[in-house]
Enzyme design. Structure first.
Site, short mmCIF file in Angstrom:
data_model
loop_
_atom_site.label_atom_id
_atom_site.label_comp_id
_atom_site.label_asym_id
_atom_site.label_seq_id
_atom_site.Cartn_x
_atom_site.Cartn_y
_atom_site.Cartn_z
N THR A 110 -16.88 31.84 -18.16
CA THR A 110 -18.27 32.30 -18.12
C THR A 110 -18.53 33.31 -19.24
OG1 THR A 110 -18.47 31.95 -15.74
CG2 THR A 110 -19.97 33.55 -16.73
N CYS A 155 -12.31 26.48 -6.12
CA CYS A 155 -12.62 26.41 -4.69
C CYS A 155 -12.64 24.97 -4.17
CB CYS A 155 -13.96 27.08 -4.41
SG CYS A 155 -13.98 28.85 -4.79
N PRO A 187 -11.25 51.35 -24.74
CA PRO A 187 -12.64 51.00 -25.07
C PRO A 187 -12.81 49.59 -25.64
CG PRO A 187 -11.76 52.57 -26.66
CD PRO A 187 -10.78 52.50 -25.55
N ALA A 211 -12.07 43.67 -18.62
CA ALA A 211 -11.36 42.85 -17.64
C ALA A 211 -12.33 42.40 -16.55
CB ALA A 211 -10.19 43.62 -17.04
N ASP A 224 -10.39 38.12 -10.50
CA ASP A 224 -9.51 38.44 -9.38
C ASP A 224 -8.54 39.57 -9.66
OD1 ASP A 224 -10.81 36.28 -8.31
OD2 ASP A 224 -9.05 34.96 -8.21
#
Length: 581
Positions: free
Chosen positions: A41, A69, A302, A306, A309
């Site tokens: 994404t 999923c 900087p 992240a 999960d």
């Protein structure tokens, strides 16, 4: 506060590029570790924001963007094609987004000072370094496998990647598996159990605790256990796995309560953040070793962000640190990180853990705090249980939903919600998730104007009804008792248990020592009830017993209404129900 971005970052200056027309543009080199929800994404968003950036995704598995999923449903044959699991391929990323994807490659080290990562090609073993201007870590989480004998045997699996799924499906088909042992009753464990059953494989589900699906409270989760058992799953609680013994012909899961033969063993005992890279290079970590990020998804470095999960965020309600491995938050975090890398001020405002699962014919969903997390955080709360039809009962096909709300005892602010039913659960939990995000109270739920037509809802939607009942509790119009109180209450001799259903309903199942006076006859039969003795009232759902409590209170009785009625209590404490017919 404006987050450091491409143009004003407090660390390394990004590289620039001169175009053919003489324009000078920012052309940063951005390396992304891990694809799937967060990394993929972020990559797509980065390209949409900067056409000239060099974007590289380094993914350890062979698949960069897949429906994590959906993996259990491939095992069960609901999803039939491997292609349906893959959302985007390396070639697709290159063609549409001009993004380089390197699958089968693992980042083994990060050097923040040199702004470089070390990469190992898994197929060849070749190692090289790749520099970056900005680094985005999206390593995900790894399946937890306990340190017991036999945990890595040939018939033992985890279910986290496409490769895991393909191995399990191949094992089930090629070996003619007829028995599966699923260890763990969370989302993956329950979905795997359903899909093994769908495939014709007998399933034993071993759960160390006293309930399945920990995001639910134990009372709500009892209905999921019933659904598992009704569909042939052998559910065993309090099962501690000691070893897995494997012979050429059989695998046996050894527990402290006996043995379970298996052709397939699946560990679904949770996940842990894949934060080894962050730990090794000095980036701050927190609970479970998760990578600490701020609201901009920036780490303590900087130039390193992240998501997903592997990160620690804030709980929306308590503002405590949490690590919530869900696809929805990971996708949002990926977009937010990309925005901030490109200098757009975008904030992640907390995680509320909204989730939903289909289990055979049931749907279970939750958002926000449950009782366990509220108590752990020291949050004082009240709760209600309501039972509502999914749509107008005179329109065919209406199904009951059990709705549980948690809210503050002062202003009635919504803290969390859980719903179980066979239809209409998804849209109600989404309404409640929005209400929670907006900081609404249960009073606000009563005034929500929700879509109504007989095939879809009732004039008083189940969300409105839950708000009305909570409002009555806050206003002191009714005192409640709950299903978990029943073992003690049913033993008391200093109270009256009053059942206000019809005689036929009463005969079909009631609490021991209960007196039956139908609510429509109550006013004429008040003399049968002793004065000065507390009256604990129940009906089927809590509606008629609420009316009875209002009548009794008006005549000076101390009375309590069973939240959710005997219909809910029968799932929580079926052993307390006496049947005459």
């Amino acid at each position: 506060m404006k987050v450091p971005g491409l143009f004003d970052n407090g660390g390394r200056q990004v590289r620039r590029k001169t175009l053919d027309d003489g324009r000078v543009v920012d052309a940063p080199k951005i390396v992304i570790v891990g694809g799937v929800a967060g990394g993929a994404t972020a990559a797509a968003r980065l390209r949409r924001l900067n056409e000239y950036a060099e974007i590289i995704i380094i993914e350890r598995t062979g698949y960069v963007s897949y429906a994590n999923c959906g993996l259990p449903y491939y095992v069960g044959g609901v999803i039939r094609s491997k292609r349906e699991l893959t959302l985007q391929s390396p070639a697709g990323f290159a063609a549409r987004y001009k993004i380089e994807v390197r699958v089968g490659s693992e980042v083994t080290a990060v050097d923040p000072e040199a702004h470089a990562v070390t990469v190992r090609e898994l197929a060849t073993g070749r190692t090289y370094t790749e520099d970056y201007d900005r680094l985005l870590l999206s390593p995900g989480a790894r399946a937890v496998v306990p340190d017991i004998p036999g945990a890595h045997g040939k018939r033992v699996h985890t279910l986290r990647t496409v490769e895991d799924t393909l191995r399990i499906a191949e094992h089930a088909a090629a070996k003619g598996a007829s028995r599966a042992v699923v260890i763990g009753g969370g989302f993956i464990g329950l979905e795997a159990a359903e899909n093994f059953i769908r495939r014709g494989i007998n399933v034993t589900l071993l759960q160390r605790g006293r309930q399945v699906l920990p995001p639910l409270d134990e009372d709500m989760a009892s209905m999921l256990t019933e659904e598992l058992v009704a569909n042939g799953v052998d559910v065993r609680f309090g099962a501690r796995v000691k070893a897995i013994e494997e012979t050429p012909g059989e695998t046996v899961v050894v527990t402290d309560a006996g043995i379970c033969p298996a052709d397939i063993v699946l560990f679904a005992t949770g996940v842990m953040p894949e934060s080894d890279l962050a730990l090794a290079c000095g980036i701050s970590t927190g609970i479970k070793g998760a990578i600490v990020v701020d609201e901009y998804m920036n780490t303590s470095d900087p130039d390193i962000f992240a998501v997903g999960d592997a990160v620690q965020t804030e709980d929306l309600v308590t503002r405590n640190a949490v690590n919530v491995p869900l696809a929805g938050p990971a996708n949002r975090q990926g977009r937010i990180a990309a925005d901030n890398i490109c200098g757009i001020n975008s904030e992640y405002r907390g995680t509320q853990g909204t989730s939903i699962i289909k289990l055979f014919g049931l749907t279970a969903a939750s958002t926000g705090l449950n009782e366990k997390t509220a108590r752990k955080a020291g949050v004082r709360y009240l709760k209600t249980i309501t039972i509502s039809p999914s749509h107008a009962t005179y329109y065919p096909g209406a199904e009951e939903m059990f709705v549980k709300l948690l809210f503050t005892s002062d202003a009635g602010k919504l803290l969390g919600a859980q719903i179980i039913g066979r239809d209409g659960v998804d849209k109600r939990i989404d309404v409640l998730a929005v209400a929670l995000r907006a900081g609404m109270s249960v009073y606000d739920l009563t005034s929500l104007e929700l879509a109504y037509a007989p095939p879809f809802s009732s004039a008083k939607d189940p969300v409105n009804v839950a708000g009305y009942v909570a409002e009555n509790v806050l206003h002191g119009l009714v005192k409640q008792f709950h299903a978990e109180d029943l073992p003690d209450i049913c033993e008391r001799s200093d109270i009256v248990m009053l059942d206000v259903r019809s005689p036929g309903e009463f005969a079909s199942g009631h609490f021991s020592r209960a007196v039956n006076i139908p609510v429509d006859e109550l006013r004429d039969r008040l003399a049968y009830l002793p004065q000065g003795v507390p009256v604990y009232v129940n009906c089927r759902s809590g509606t008629r017993s609420y009316i009875a409590c209002r009548i009794l209170a008006a005549h000076g009785f101390e009375c309590y209404n069973l939240a959710g009625g005997i219909a809910f209590a029968s799932h929580v404490h079926p052993e307390l129900i006496v049947r005459q017919i």
